[in-house]
Design a protein around this motif. Sequence first.
Motif, PDB file in Angstrom:
ATOM      1  N   VAL A 265       0.899  -1.248   0.078  1.00 15.49           N
ATOM      2  CA  VAL A 265       0.098  -0.027   0.042  1.00 15.49           C
ATOM      3  C   VAL A 265       0.882   1.218   0.050  1.00 15.49           C
ATOM      4  O   VAL A 265       1.636   1.410   0.941  1.00 15.49           O
ATOM      5  N   GLU A 266       0.714   2.116  -1.119  1.00 18.96           N
ATOM      6  CA  GLU A 266       1.538   3.268  -1.127  1.00 18.96           C
ATOM      7  C   GLU A 266       0.745   4.263  -1.927  1.00 18.96           C
ATOM      8  O   GLU A 266       0.118   3.919  -2.925  1.00 18.96           O
ATOM      9  N   PRO A 267       0.501   5.487  -1.431  1.00 17.84           N
ATOM     10  CA  PRO A 267       1.130   5.878  -0.152  1.00 17.84           C
ATOM     11  C   PRO A 267       0.310   5.351   1.009  1.00 17.84           C
ATOM     12  O   PRO A 267      -1.059   4.789   0.730  1.00 17.84           O
ATOM     13  N   LYS A 268       0.773   5.463   2.169  1.00 20.62           N
ATOM     14  CA  LYS A 268      -0.078   4.973   3.258  1.00 20.62           C
ATOM     15  C   LYS A 268      -1.273   5.796   3.542  1.00 20.62           C
ATOM     16  O   LYS A 268      -1.158   6.992   3.487  1.00 20.62           O
ATOM     17  N   PRO A 269      -2.451   5.043   3.763  1.00 21.73           N
ATOM     18  CA  PRO A 269      -3.427   5.898   4.076  1.00 21.73           C
ATOM     19  C   PRO A 269      -3.666   6.407   5.361  1.00 21.73           C
ATOM     20  O   PRO A 269      -3.256   5.870   6.464  1.00 21.73           O
ATOM     21  N   ASN A 270      -4.272   7.455   5.645  1.00 24.97           N
ATOM     22  CA  ASN A 270      -4.453   8.020   7.073  1.00 24.97           C
ATOM     23  C   ASN A 270      -5.846   7.183   7.567  1.00 24.97           C
ATOM     24  O   ASN A 270      -6.479   6.479   6.873  1.00 24.97           O
ATOM     25  N   ILE A 271      -5.940   7.257   8.946  1.00 27.63           N
ATOM     26  CA  ILE A 271      -6.951   6.517   9.550  1.00 27.63           C
ATOM     27  C   ILE A 271      -7.600   7.425  10.603  1.00 27.63           C
ATOM     28  O   ILE A 271      -7.114   7.895  11.226  1.00 27.63           O
ATOM     29  N   VAL A 272      -9.159   7.372  10.385  1.00 28.27           N
ATOM     30  CA  VAL A 272      -9.891   8.248  11.355  1.00 28.27           C
ATOM     31  C   VAL A 272     -10.690   7.236  12.062  1.00 28.27           C
ATOM     32  O   VAL A 272     -11.813   6.348  11.408  1.00 28.27           O
ATOM     33  N   ILE A 273     -10.706   7.040  13.368  1.00 27.95           N
ATOM     34  CA  ILE A 273     -11.813   6.022  14.065  1.00 27.95           C
ATOM     35  C   ILE A 273     -12.714   6.818  14.925  1.00 27.95           C
ATOM     36  O   ILE A 273     -12.273   7.468  15.659  1.00 27.95           O
ATOM     37  N   SER A 476     -14.281  16.879   4.178  1.00 27.69           N
ATOM     38  CA  SER A 476     -14.151  16.624   2.722  1.00 27.69           C
ATOM     39  C   SER A 476     -13.358  17.735   1.996  1.00 27.69           C
ATOM     40  O   SER A 476     -13.014  17.599   0.744  1.00 27.69           O
ATOM     41  N   LYS A 477     -13.296  19.043   2.727  1.00 28.89           N
ATOM     42  CA  LYS A 477     -12.609  19.968   2.109  1.00 28.89           C
ATOM     43  C   LYS A 477     -11.358  19.998   2.545  1.00 28.89           C
ATOM     44  O   LYS A 477     -10.324  20.837   1.918  1.00 28.89           O
ATOM     45  N   GLN A 478     -10.652  19.043   3.482  1.00 23.90           N
ATOM     46  CA  GLN A 478      -9.249  18.929   3.789  1.00 23.90           C
ATOM     47  C   GLN A 478      -8.471  18.283   2.868  1.00 23.90           C
ATOM     48  O   GLN A 478      -8.802  17.188   2.175  1.00 23.90           O
ATOM     49  N   PRO A 479      -7.087  18.776   2.807  1.00 28.01           N
ATOM     50  CA  PRO A 479      -6.297  17.845   1.899  1.00 28.01           C
ATOM     51  C   PRO A 479      -6.226  16.440   2.077  1.00 28.01           C
ATOM     52  O   PRO A 479      -5.744  15.796   1.058  1.00 28.01           O
ATOM     53  N   TRP A 480      -6.190  16.124   3.361  1.00 27.45           N
ATOM     54  CA  TRP A 480      -5.992  14.697   3.580  1.00 27.45           C
ATOM     55  C   TRP A 480      -6.980  13.892   3.322  1.00 27.45           C
ATOM     56  O   TRP A 480      -6.828  12.478   3.605  1.00 27.45           O
ATOM     57  N   TYR A 481      -8.250  14.340   3.146  1.00 31.31           N
ATOM     58  CA  TYR A 481      -9.263  13.534   3.116  1.00 31.31           C
ATOM     59  C   TYR A 481      -9.564  12.329   2.206  1.00 31.31           C
ATOM     60  O   TYR A 481      -9.860  11.238   2.456  1.00 31.31           O
ATOM     61  N   GLN A 482      -9.170  12.630   0.985  1.00 30.63           N
ATOM     62  CA  GLN A 482      -9.405  11.624   0.057  1.00 30.63           C
ATOM     63  C   GLN A 482      -8.432  10.317   0.094  1.00 30.63           C
ATOM     64  O   GLN A 482      -8.799   9.312  -0.164  1.00 30.63           O
ATOM     65  N   ASN A 483      -7.315  10.578   0.848  1.00 30.05           N
ATOM     66  CA  ASN A 483      -6.511   9.046   1.280  1.00 30.05           C
ATOM     67  C   ASN A 483      -6.568   8.807   2.704  1.00 30.05           C
ATOM     68  O   ASN A 483      -5.706   8.579   3.181  1.00 30.05           O
ATOM     69  N   THR A 484      -7.969   8.688   3.147  1.00 27.05           N
ATOM     70  CA  THR A 484      -8.337   8.333   4.559  1.00 27.05           C
ATOM     71  C   THR A 484      -9.104   7.360   4.758  1.00 27.05           C
ATOM     72  O   THR A 484     -10.222   7.394   3.803  1.00 27.05           O
ATOM     73  N   ILE A 485      -9.042   6.277   5.360  1.00 18.61           N
ATOM     74  CA  ILE A 485      -9.963   5.253   5.626  1.00 18.61           C
ATOM     75  C   ILE A 485     -10.496   5.601   7.208  1.00 18.61           C
ATOM     76  O   ILE A 485      -9.960   6.063   8.095  1.00 18.61           O
ATOM     77  N   PHE A 486     -11.873   5.724   7.330  1.00 22.25           N
ATOM     78  CA  PHE A 486     -12.866   5.956   8.273  1.00 22.25           C
ATOM     79  C   PHE A 486     -13.409   4.896   8.827  1.00 22.25           C
ATOM     80  O   PHE A 486     -13.817   3.893   7.993  1.00 22.25           O
ATOM     81  N   LEU A 512     -20.967  -1.399  12.394  1.00 19.68           N
ATOM     82  CA  LEU A 512     -19.571  -1.457  12.083  1.00 19.68           C
ATOM     83  C   LEU A 512     -19.455  -0.899  10.530  1.00 19.68           C
ATOM     84  O   LEU A 512     -19.947  -1.753   9.722  1.00 19.68           O
ATOM     85  N   LEU A 513     -18.612   0.049  10.379  1.00 18.28           N
ATOM     86  CA  LEU A 513     -18.751   0.792   9.010  1.00 18.28           C
ATOM     87  C   LEU A 513     -17.215   1.019   8.696  1.00 18.28           C
ATOM     88  O   LEU A 513     -16.509   1.762   9.360  1.00 18.28           O
ATOM     89  N   PHE A 514     -16.629   0.622   7.326  1.00 17.30           N
ATOM     90  CA  PHE A 514     -15.376   1.092   6.968  1.00 17.30           C
ATOM     91  C   PHE A 514     -15.763   1.982   5.622  1.00 17.30           C
ATOM     92  O   PHE A 514     -16.474   1.435   4.988  1.00 17.30           O
ATOM     93  N   PHE A 515     -15.196   3.347   5.483  1.00 12.01           N
ATOM     94  CA  PHE A 515     -15.528   3.986   4.610  1.00 12.01           C
ATOM     95  C   PHE A 515     -14.188   4.712   3.933  1.00 12.01           C
ATOM     96  O   PHE A 515     -13.460   5.197   4.879  1.00 12.01           O
ATOM     97  N   SER A 516     -14.028   4.781   2.782  1.00 12.12           N
ATOM     98  CA  SER A 516     -12.963   5.751   2.402  1.00 12.12           C
ATOM     99  C   SER A 516     -13.498   6.351   0.791  1.00 12.12           C
ATOM    100  O   SER A 516     -14.318   5.622  -0.152  1.00 12.12           O
ATOM    101  N   PRO A 517     -13.235   7.778   0.848  1.00 10.32           N
ATOM    102  CA  PRO A 517     -13.487   8.336  -0.590  1.00 10.32           C
ATOM    103  C   PRO A 517     -12.353   7.924  -1.858  1.00 10.32           C
ATOM    104  O   PRO A 517     -12.801   7.848  -3.102  1.00 10.32           O
ATOM    105  N   ASN A 518     -11.524   7.287  -1.407  1.00  8.00           N
ATOM    106  CA  ASN A 518     -10.441   6.604  -2.272  1.00  8.00           C
ATOM    107  C   ASN A 518     -11.005   5.183  -2.762  1.00  8.00           C
ATOM    108  O   ASN A 518     -10.978   4.389  -1.942  1.00  8.00           O
ATOM    109  N   PRO A 519     -11.400   5.140  -3.881  1.00  2.43           N
ATOM    110  CA  PRO A 519     -11.856   3.652  -4.504  1.00  2.43           C
ATOM    111  C   PRO A 519     -10.741   2.460  -4.468  1.00  2.43           C
ATOM    112  O   PRO A 519     -11.347   1.403  -4.316  1.00  2.43           O
TER     113      PRO A 519
END
Length: 639
Positions: A265-273, A476-486, A512-519
């Motif tokens: 996995v590159e680049p490494k995704p951010n994680i928000v829990i 969604s307006k933040q620069p980190w959003y697109q490469n983040t797993i929620f 229990l939900l996993f979401f990412s705007p990155n397909p």
Amino acid sequence: MKNLRWQELLALVYRLFLVFFFYQIARLLFWIFNKDLIKVDGISEYFRLSYYGTAFDTTAILYVNSVFILLSIIPIVINTKKGYQKFLFYWYFITNGVTYAFNFGDIVYYRFSQARLTSAAIEVGKNEDNLGRVFWNSVLQHPFVFIWFTVIIVVWIFLYRKVKVREEKPNNLIAYFAYSIVVLCITATLVVGGIRGDFKHSTRPINLVDANKHVNNPLQANLVLNSVFSFFRTFNTNNFKLVHFVDEKFIEQEIKPYKLYEREVEPKPNIVIFIVESFAKEYSGAFNRNTTIKNFVSYTPFLDSLANNSLIFTNAFANGRQSIHGMSSVLAGIPSLTDAFTSSPYSNQKIQSIVSVCNDMGYDTSFYHGAPNGSMGFQGFGNILGFKHYFGKNEYNNDQDFDGIWAIWDEPFFQYFAKSIGKKQPFMSTLFSASSHDPFKVPEKYQNKFKSGPLQIHIPIQYTDYSLKKFFETASKQPWYQNTIFVITADHTNQIYYPEYQKAMNRFAIPLLFFSPNPKYNLKGVDNRFAQQIDIYPTLADLIGYNKKIRSWGRSLVSDKNEDYMIVNSDAINEQMIIGNYIYIFNGKEVTGIYDKSDLALSKNILSKNLNSEQKSGVEKVKAWYQDYMDRVINRKLR
């Protein structure tokens, strides 16, 4: 002489009888207000359960009244004087009144905790400075409990005073003391036997698990028990004990406590829990699409819409009963059993977790909770896990947004969260919400915004769901959003409305939900497999490409290995495990119940001497898992 001692003994017996009588009244009230959660098949079964409850009442009553009993019969000549009897009166009602109130507290909080009061409450409460406000809010919200308690105490005092001890002096002091010594010895024997629950030297004192011997359904054990017994029996106890049921090879092969997932996995995704307070599965439409609940109403419109573009697990369970249990389960993959790991003597050790994994990979790690720093034990446990930053009410530094009891309201704190994270990437941040907590209030400006429901929690659940919506609008307006797993899940469940969620195992049902705007992470779809909080840590380690062994009793939910599940939780009396096609009830020594996995109400125990091959294997796996858990916790092998 005998008449003098007999009147004192008869008065003592009468006064103790009153305690037994009012304990049964408390049990009846507890059942009346919780009978939708504890199913009893008719009045005769209720009387049977309450009869068996007398043994547990006896232990509790003798714990509380042992000094009163001694003071009532000790031969000090002044026993019958009015001043001494007045002293006994106050001692009796102060000690019994305070402890008796435990049962009334559980009338309300059993619906939230799903268990009788234990000494673990001290561990939770010692981190809070708002207990006075919480108490008075509870009284205002549930005045019937306070009213019933007051009425009963008044009646109790009235009945106590109906039997008086006449003032007399012994004529023969030698006979008086000799007779008293005999009475003391007999009484001491009876008290010790009553506290133990048996007079047999070979029998251990009765414990919480013994309540299950008398029930048809494990939930009924909470009716057999009383809150005073469960509190004192768990006080200064440590149920963490090494056991040996199987050899280590069996554990390695069947339990697989170490997992390895390999993914580039590159680049490494951010994680928000998001660990959302009391966010039970029952409240969300997205997680109830396949249920047959008539006229189901959802209180999470935003989560329902987000679920359409997420990977969701519709049969997920919490691994604990309290907020701190959720933190250890979600982040470190450590469930709470009868005793919580986080309040055990073994919690302060190095623990491998998603936090340590992310730290190892160069992530910036942080934890957010809007309560006063240290509340709920989160900051202390967060330090053990290795979070680099902690943000609480102190850091938020604006008491205008404080709810007055617990924490900063969810909406402003979620906005603070969205704007604070991501300054350094990759990052892993966890937010533990607060507003969907008793006393179930929302900010004044939102008083009429949300639809009311049959439960108090329904409005604050909508408020938290709305706060999530506003968070994602900002994020969604933040620069980190697109490469983040929620990840969005709950710490535990709470108030219950639908009968489906009154079932014993469904008391632990959470979203229990996993979401990412990155397909590229392919986090979409509906998965109906059993899942749990302790699966989150290995799933995230897999998604970010850790590629090293991790210690985990859960499994990656996105791995193509399709690992078997072992769902683990506890009702505070027994451990409950779902393995394969069966649910197993385990008391720390043996399996006492086996149920079909579809029997989430635990209504038909099919345990027998003639187990089929899967059941035999399941019993061995239950014991093996428990053995490994105890070994790793006690011998500090959680890293």
